[in-house]
Scaffold this active site. Structure first.
Site, PDB file in Angstrom:
ATOM      1  N   LYS A   1      47.876  57.894  23.499  1.00 21.59           N
ATOM      2  CA  LYS A   1      47.797  57.241  24.813  1.00 21.59           C
ATOM      3  C   LYS A   1      49.192  57.141  25.383  1.00 21.59           C
ATOM      4  O   LYS A   1      50.173  57.073  24.633  1.00 21.59           O
ATOM      5  CB  LYS A   1      47.201  55.835  24.675  1.00 21.59           C
ATOM      6  CG  LYS A   1      46.600  55.299  25.968  1.00 21.59           C
ATOM      7  CD  LYS A   1      45.257  55.898  26.272  1.00 21.59           C
ATOM      8  CE  LYS A   1      44.680  55.421  27.575  1.00 21.59           C
ATOM      9  NZ  LYS A   1      43.277  55.809  27.696  1.00 21.59           N
TER      10      LYS A   1
HETATM   11  P1  NAD Z   1      41.195  52.887  38.298  1.00 21.35           P
HETATM   12  O1  NAD Z   1      42.625  52.537  38.473  1.00 21.35           O
HETATM   13  O2  NAD Z   1      40.630  54.067  39.008  1.00 21.35           O
HETATM   14  O3  NAD Z   1      40.258  51.639  38.683  1.00 21.35           O
HETATM   15  C1  NAD Z   1      40.448  50.336  38.231  1.00 21.35           C
HETATM   16  C2  NAD Z   1      39.800  49.418  39.253  1.00 21.35           C
HETATM   17  O4  NAD Z   1      39.830  48.075  38.766  1.00 21.35           O
HETATM   18  C3  NAD Z   1      40.506  49.430  40.603  1.00 21.35           C
HETATM   19  O5  NAD Z   1      39.556  49.552  41.634  1.00 21.35           O
HETATM   20  C4  NAD Z   1      41.205  48.072  40.633  1.00 21.35           C
HETATM   21  O6  NAD Z   1      41.372  47.560  41.950  1.00 21.35           O
HETATM   22  C5  NAD Z   1      40.244  47.231  39.830  1.00 21.35           C
HETATM   23  N1  NAD Z   1      40.853  46.015  39.300  1.00 21.35           N
HETATM   24  C6  NAD Z   1      42.133  45.803  38.926  1.00 21.35           C
HETATM   25  N2  NAD Z   1      42.307  44.541  38.511  1.00 21.35           N
HETATM   26  C7  NAD Z   1      41.105  43.945  38.612  1.00 21.35           C
HETATM   27  C8  NAD Z   1      40.632  42.633  38.335  1.00 21.35           C
HETATM   28  N3  NAD Z   1      41.440  41.693  37.865  1.00 21.35           N
HETATM   29  N4  NAD Z   1      39.327  42.373  38.540  1.00 21.35           N
HETATM   30  C9  NAD Z   1      38.504  43.322  39.001  1.00 21.35           C
HETATM   31  N5  NAD Z   1      38.897  44.568  39.301  1.00 21.35           N
HETATM   32  C10 NAD Z   1      40.178  44.879  39.103  1.00 21.35           C
HETATM   33  O7  NAD Z   1      40.990  53.005  36.711  1.00 21.35           O
HETATM   34  P2  NAD Z   1      39.871  53.807  35.935  1.00 21.35           P
HETATM   35  O8  NAD Z   1      40.388  55.166  35.640  1.00 21.35           O
HETATM   36  O9  NAD Z   1      38.552  53.640  36.621  1.00 21.35           O
HETATM   37  O10 NAD Z   1      39.877  53.021  34.540  1.00 21.35           O
HETATM   38  C11 NAD Z   1      39.191  51.779  34.376  1.00 21.35           C
HETATM   39  C12 NAD Z   1      39.003  51.507  32.899  1.00 21.35           C
HETATM   40  O11 NAD Z   1      38.294  52.599  32.309  1.00 21.35           O
HETATM   41  C13 NAD Z   1      40.292  51.373  32.085  1.00 21.35           C
HETATM   42  O12 NAD Z   1      40.084  50.457  31.042  1.00 21.35           O
HETATM   43  C14 NAD Z   1      40.480  52.765  31.515  1.00 21.35           C
HETATM   44  O13 NAD Z   1      41.260  52.747  30.330  1.00 21.35           O
HETATM   45  C15 NAD Z   1      39.036  53.128  31.224  1.00 21.35           C
HETATM   46  N6  NAD Z   1      38.805  54.578  31.122  1.00 21.35           N
HETATM   47  C16 NAD Z   1      39.070  55.435  32.130  1.00 21.35           C
HETATM   48  C17 NAD Z   1      38.804  56.783  31.990  1.00 21.35           C
HETATM   49  C18 NAD Z   1      39.008  57.774  33.114  1.00 21.35           C
HETATM   50  O14 NAD Z   1      38.582  58.931  32.962  1.00 21.35           O
HETATM   51  N7  NAD Z   1      39.580  57.415  34.234  1.00 21.35           N
HETATM   52  C19 NAD Z   1      38.284  57.286  30.782  1.00 21.35           C
HETATM   53  C20 NAD Z   1      38.015  56.381  29.754  1.00 21.35           C
HETATM   54  C21 NAD Z   1      38.268  55.028  29.935  1.00 21.35           C
END
Ligand code: NAD
Length: 476
Positions: free
Chosen positions: A107
């Site tokens: 990571k």
């Molecule tokens: P992202 O940055 O696209 O979205 C995150 C969202 O959460 C944003 O809309 C943000 O405004 C919102 N947010 C931030 N703080 C917040 C709060 N306190 N309360 C509510 N909403 C809040 O990120 P993502 O890529 O969608 O990733 C989200 C999660 O999924 C993370 O834990 C990441 O590790 C996990 N993840 C992502 C992927 C991927 O392919 N992008 C794959 C596996 C896991």
């Protein structure tokens, strides 16, 4: 507020690991070898921005090299720290093993708030970070392959791929150095939606197991189920969109960084997303009730809670008030070890992160294979498949004519049957198969052992067993 005794994110992951390992017959040395993070590289670098040099801190952590390359996203957030990156890299090891993606876990993270920078500034920062990692083989098609995570997306991955290529001009596999790239830069159809799509496939598979559904005190299918989503970013948006538009689920609340929107009749996910894109948050959205204290809405009544934002949002301080009977961890680590214990004690069923959000790494695996094979999926077989289907349709129509038009095919069937699978269909099919197979291995473990009382422990048992086998085969 979180309770004071809460373990850190990495400690939470280790506690969950230890709980599973206690049920396994494993030599203590091997247990420790699997649990510890192999290495974490910290880099501080300067970028000249707005007339002065700004220093940034970044990390790349490699948890396990039992298979190479290692794989894991790069996160942009001010909250990034070594503990978090190491926890996330450990989760990647277990996740890859669970869905049989042939990678070790890694990571990366950069302490930066991307919203504070212009696009060209972010490009400078990203290229410099990529340079620092690539020159130490921490970005490399054969050793270490990053992907998007919170705060990054295909734009950043395209910059990273280009930076690597500039530094390795004769590497024919250069574009396999990172996944989650845009299509025109070596990406694959369906990667952007992959994690959310995987969450949808995970829930569909869960609802194909009535005995598991009953454990959550639920019944029936996804149709009509009330879902609360936290975080309408990449993962949350796609999961919410697919569940509501394709499975008939109702998104009754969306929690964002500036509060929550609620509507028992179901929110229009695309309209909310457009509002967020235009206004930076959910505040002011006209067609729903706005709740200022978004975290409170995690405790609202629903059938499925889908945290898709950040880690540690359900903890010792609020877990007992969370009413959802089923939680699917779309984010990484949204439930702390303490919160997990409270929820398990009261019978909440948790579909764990290492499985629930594995759609991203699964499709990243397909993208990496595509880059190494230098050909898009479906290119060789699609028209051949269509030609064979056409033969059958022609023959059936000939018979029909011979029988005096006794029956006929519906045009819709004919059209669908004749269409050969392109890349997007193949990616979705591969993802669906992966999510089904991984769920079945978890569920089987859950039901076949009396000492396994939850899906997370089952998931750890399956994945740790596979990592252990891989080490043993290497002679360790
Ligand atoms: P992202 O940055 O696209 O979205 C995150 C969202 O959460 C944003 O809309 C943000 O405004 C919102 N947010 C931030 N703080 C917040 C709060 N306190 N309360 C509510 N909403 C809040 O990120 P993502 O890529 O969608 O990733 C989200 C999660 O999924 C993370 O834990 C990441 O590790 C996990 N993840 C992502 C992927 C991927 O392919 N992008 C794959 C596996 C896991």
């Amino acid at each position: 507020m979180k309770a004071a005794k809460e373990p850190s994110f990495r400690e939470s992951v280790d506690l969950m690991f230890n709980r599973a390992v206690a049920l396994m017959d494993m030599p203590p040395g091997l247990e420790e070898k699997i649990r510890v993070c192999n290495s974490t590289y910290t880099v501080r670098f300067g970028v000249r921005l707005r007339g002065q040099i700004q220093t940034f801190t970044g990390y790349r952590s490699v948890h396990s090299e039992h298979m190479e390359p290692v794989k894991g996203g790069i996160r942009y957030s001010l909250a990034v720290n070594q503990d978090e990156v190491e926890a996330l890299s450990a989760l990647m090891t277990y996740k890859c093993a669970l869905v049989e993606a042939p990678f070790g876990g890694a990571k990366g993270g950069l302490c930066v708030d991307p919203r504070q920078y212009e696009e060209h500034e972010l490009e400078l920062i990203t290229r410099r970070f990529a340079y620092e990692l690539a020159k130490r083989d921490l970005i490399s098609p054969s050793q270490n392959v990053p992907a998007p995570d919170m705060g990054t997306g295909e734009r950043e991955m395209a910059w990273i791929a280009d930076q690597y290529r500039r530094m390795n001009t004769t590497d024919i596999n250069a574009s396999a150095c990172v996944t989650g790239k845009p299509i025109h830069a070596g990406g694959i159809q369906g990667r952007t939606e992959a994690t959310g799509r995987g969450v949808q496939y995970a829930l569909r598979e869960f609802f194909r197991h009535p005995e598991d559904v009953a454990k959550a005190g639920l019944a029936g299918r996804l149709d009509g189920k009330r879902v609360i989503v936290q975080g309408l970013g990449n993962v949350g948006y796609h999961a919410a969109k697919f569940l509501s538009s394709e499975d008939g689920a109702k998104i009754t609340a969306i929690i964002e960084h500036d509060g929550a929107l609620t509507d028992e009749a179901g929110l229009d996910v695309d309209a909310v997303k457009q509002w967020i894109t235009a206004h930076g948050g959910v505040t002011g959205y006209p067609d729903a009730t706005h709740v200022e204290d978004g975290a409170r809405v995690l405790e609202a009544e629903c059938d499925i809670l889908l945290p898709a934002a950040l880690e540690g949002v359900i903890h010792l301080g609020n877990a007992d008030r969370v009413r959802a009977p089923l939680i699917i961890e779309a984010a990484n680590g949204p439930i702390t070890a303490g919160g997990d214990q409270v929820l398990r004690d009261k019978g909440t069923v948790i579909i764990p992160d290492m499985y629930a959000n594995a759609g991203g790494v699964t499709v990243s695996y397909f993208e990496w294979v595509k880059n190494l094979s230098h050909i898009r999926f479906g290119r060789m077989g699609r028209r051949q498949e269509e030609a064979r289907h056409q033969l059958i349709v022609d023959e059936l129509e000939r018979l029909d004519e011979h029988l005096g038009h006794a029956w006929s095919m519906t045009p819709d069937f004919k059209q669908k049957y004749l269409r050969g699978a392109g890349e997007l269909e193949l990616v979705r099919s591969g993802l669906d198969d992966t999510m089904r197979t991984a769920y079945q291995s978890m569920s089987e473990m859950w039901h076949s052992r009396n000492d396994v009382s939850d899906l997370r422990t089952a998931a750890y048992l399956v994945s740790i067993g596979r990592v252990a086998r891989s080490y043993k085969e290497k002679g360790l």
